[in-house]
Design an enzyme around this catalytic site. Structure first.
Site, mmCIF file in Angstrom:
data_model
loop_
_atom_site.group_PDB
_atom_site.id
_atom_site.type_symbol
_atom_site.label_atom_id
_atom_site.label_comp_id
_atom_site.label_asym_id
_atom_site.label_seq_id
_atom_site.Cartn_x
_atom_site.Cartn_y
_atom_site.Cartn_z
ATOM 1 N N SER A 268 31.594 42.549 45.891
ATOM 2 C CA SER A 268 30.344 41.153 46.209
ATOM 3 C C SER A 268 30.813 40.026 46.535
ATOM 4 O O SER A 268 32.140 39.777 46.227
ATOM 5 C CB SER A 268 29.361 41.645 44.780
ATOM 6 O OG SER A 268 30.420 40.974 43.863
ATOM 7 N N LYS A 269 30.119 39.066 46.454
ATOM 8 C CA LYS A 269 30.341 37.555 46.633
ATOM 9 C C LYS A 269 31.087 37.294 45.700
ATOM 10 O O LYS A 269 32.280 36.477 45.836
ATOM 11 C CB LYS A 269 29.267 36.964 46.974
ATOM 12 C CG LYS A 269 29.487 35.774 48.301
ATOM 13 C CD LYS A 269 27.823 35.070 48.542
ATOM 14 C CE LYS A 269 27.207 35.725 49.542
ATOM 15 N NZ LYS A 269 25.699 35.653 49.580
ATOM 16 N N ARG A 270 30.805 37.536 44.506
ATOM 17 C CA ARG A 270 31.526 37.026 43.325
ATOM 18 C C ARG A 270 32.730 37.660 43.029
ATOM 19 O O ARG A 270 33.973 37.173 42.942
ATOM 20 C CB ARG A 270 30.624 37.232 42.112
ATOM 21 C CG ARG A 270 29.865 35.894 41.514
ATOM 22 C CD ARG A 270 29.415 36.307 40.056
ATOM 23 N NE ARG A 270 30.392 36.336 38.962
ATOM 24 C CZ ARG A 270 30.113 37.480 38.062
ATOM 25 N NH1 ARG A 270 29.243 38.459 38.167
ATOM 26 N NH2 ARG A 270 30.987 37.830 37.096
#
Length: 501
Positions: A268-270
């Site tokens: 994910s982005k995170r």
RNA sequence: GCCGCGUUCGUCUAGGGGUUAGGACGCCGGCCUUUCACGCCGGUAACACGGGUUCAAAUCCCGUACGCGGUACCA
């Protein structure tokens, strides 16, 4: 019905050739996982002598990102993934943007209603919310409790349609069916129709859902193979049912496993951010990665040629790719491996290509660019120790500018009381040289060492330090040769003075 | 919850009834060498677990665990 967007079967050459689409939704920039899907689509199409079609699935108007489509196109271009048909390029089956094909989907949906495979539904959102409290699906068990053309009189239905009340069209999912398909990567997959909702086909805003648009377009555009991410497996039975309702032959399915973060979770982005992994394709360009390396890395994440070869360019991949050798398990992203691939591809570049790659980062790093001939010499000197285009300006800046500082640890280790004298004597020697080549430079230095009855290293190390400011680097005499006579003399004399004080 | 997919060294993977379970990245050591790399040589380390089937299972079957995905008028 027969005259809208009908697939052209008359050209039999066309109908037997493989057609694969990459169909991203422009809700964000193309990320590394999307690129891998595109790459596998491309490799499969090319390896089969087929075509790759770029179709933009922009049916969700609320999540649309304005420049996402451009980003997708540019990302593919950067990687060398050429498409045969696209919104920009056009093609026989244009338009290739689903928002521009809206009326088509509506007509097909209505034809399904007419054939009894779909129905109008008028339930307000609250009614459906209510339904989901007690039932998992809007389907076999519940559709007869709802407001739709299955439960309402024809007059009432017509009235509602005419008075432009919100409605959706839902697929009538048959009872007690085992829907199965043979996935090229995952094998046979079976799902009970009991588990499937009466899928919404057209939304109340008049746009088709993914499922409808996807199936209609794949059919109309003559797709022979659907290659997409793993996350679509649960939807595929819905698509199969749709193909059946239309009376169409479904294309072959191949579902690619996902790319995971280095710790195993979703990329994910995170998580990507935390791991220092660039997520968007064009970030890799910004960071100076070789597109061929990114492509090679991605190709090997889930596919292997069955041989020991691992460094491939795109053309080799096209020749050797086979979907049968795509694995079915997800793979974790490994930045170290990407860096290794980057080094492999960077070093394979010929000198002319290499200097082109290396100029922009050098400029960015504030290095005054020398002429091409000199830059070529530098590149050939250090190419085997380059892992990244930025390395040249980062670790070999002394090839372009006199060092301003000298590594204190190096001084401590290599600079002896007699070093200044030796370095100056060697600079005198160099100044007097008629032939300025590696052999002469080396012979001269060794002579000098012998004269003083010391090991050559006693001169070599201080000279390297003086000339580069550091203790590590390419072969000293090759380096001196590239730097040139006057530069060497200047640096040696200056360093002798400065390090001494 | 339900449905689906997956599980071989830390990571990417080969293999797929009888193998010393192979390669690559990483890491460690050595060689080369004026240094650092490159290169070469070597080392480290894996069949998720439990039951079957079989003379024989990492491989086939069934469970379990764990991970991931789906379960939307998002794609």
């Amino acid at each position: 019905m027969d005259n809208i967007g009908r697939r052209d079967h008359s050209q039999n050459v066309d109908s037997i050739s493989i057609r694969v689409r990459f169909a991203p939704s422009p809700t964000g920039y193309l990320h590394i996982g999307g690129l891998r899907t595109a790459l596998y689509c491309y490799l499969f199409a090319r390896s089969q002598g087929g075509s790759l079609i770029l179709r933009i699935e922009d049916t969700d108007r609320s999540r649309l990102v304005a420049d996402a489509e451009n980003d997708i196109v540019e990302s593919l271009q950067w990687c060398g993934i050429e498409v045969d048909e696209s919104p920009h390029k056009g093609g026989q089956y244009a338009p290739y943007r689903q928002s521009e094909r809206q009326s088509l989907y509506l007509q097909y949906a209505k034809s399904l209603v007419d054939a009894g495979h779909a129905y109008y539904a008028f339930d307000p959102p609250e009614a459906i919310e209510n339904l989901r409290k007690d039932h998992a699906t809007y389907g076999i068990q519940t559709r007869h409790q709802m407001d739709n053309s299955l439960t309402m009189s024809e007059d009432l239905v017509n009235h509602r349609l005419e008075s432009k009340q919100d409605y959706v069209i839902r697929l009538f999912v048959p009872e007690n069916r085992t829907v199965s398909f043979d996935d090229r990567i995952k094998g046979k997959i079976e799902v009970e129709s009991m588990m499937i909702d009466d899928q919404v086909l057209t939304k109340s805003d008049g746009m088709p859902t993914y499922h409808l648009a996807n199936v209609v377009d794949d059919y109309l555009m003559g797709m022979t193979h659907v290659i997409r991410g793993d996350e679509w497996i649960p939807s595929t039975p819905k698509h199969i049912l749709l193909y059946e309702a239309f009376g169409w032959e479904p294309p072959e399915m191949a579902h690619l496993p996902l790319i995971l973060s280095p710790t195993g979770g979703k990329l994910s982005k995170r998580s990507a951010n935390r791991q220092g992994i660039p997520l968007n394709v064009l970030d890799y360009r910004t960071l100076g990665y070789e597109p061929q390396a990114v492509v090679n890395f991605l190709a090997m994440l889930g596919w292997n040629p069955g041989t020991d070869q691992e460094v491939f360019d795109l053309v080799e991949l096209e020749q050797q790719f086979s979907i049968d050798r795509v694995g079915s398990a997800p793979a974790q992203f490994d930045l170290k491996k990407l860096q290794w691939f980057n080094a492999q591809h960077l070093r394979r570049l010929n000198t002319n290509a290499l200097i082109d790659k290396v100029r922009p980062p050098l400029t960015e790093q504030g290095v005054h660019l020398p002429d091409d001939d000199y830059l070529k010499q530098v590149c050939d000197l250090v190419r085997d120790r380059l892992e990244h285009v930025h390395d040249l300006g980062l670790h070999y800046r002394y090839c372009f500018e006199d060092p301003e500082e000298f590594d204190p640890v190096g001084i401590k280790k290599r600079w002896k009381p007699d070093s200044a004298t030796l370095v100056e004597q060697y600079s005198d020697l160099i100044e007097g040289m008629d032939e300025f080549d590696e052999q002469t430079l080396e012979a001269g230095l060794r002579d000098l060492a012998q004269k003083h009855d010391i090991g050559a290293g006693r001169i070599i190390h201080p000279v390297r330090l003086a000339v580069s400011g550091t203790t590590a680097g390419p072969s000293l005499f090759a380096l001196l040769k590239v730097l040139g006579q006057t530069t060497c003399v200047r640096r040696l004399r200056h360093a002798a003075l400065q390090i001494e004080s």
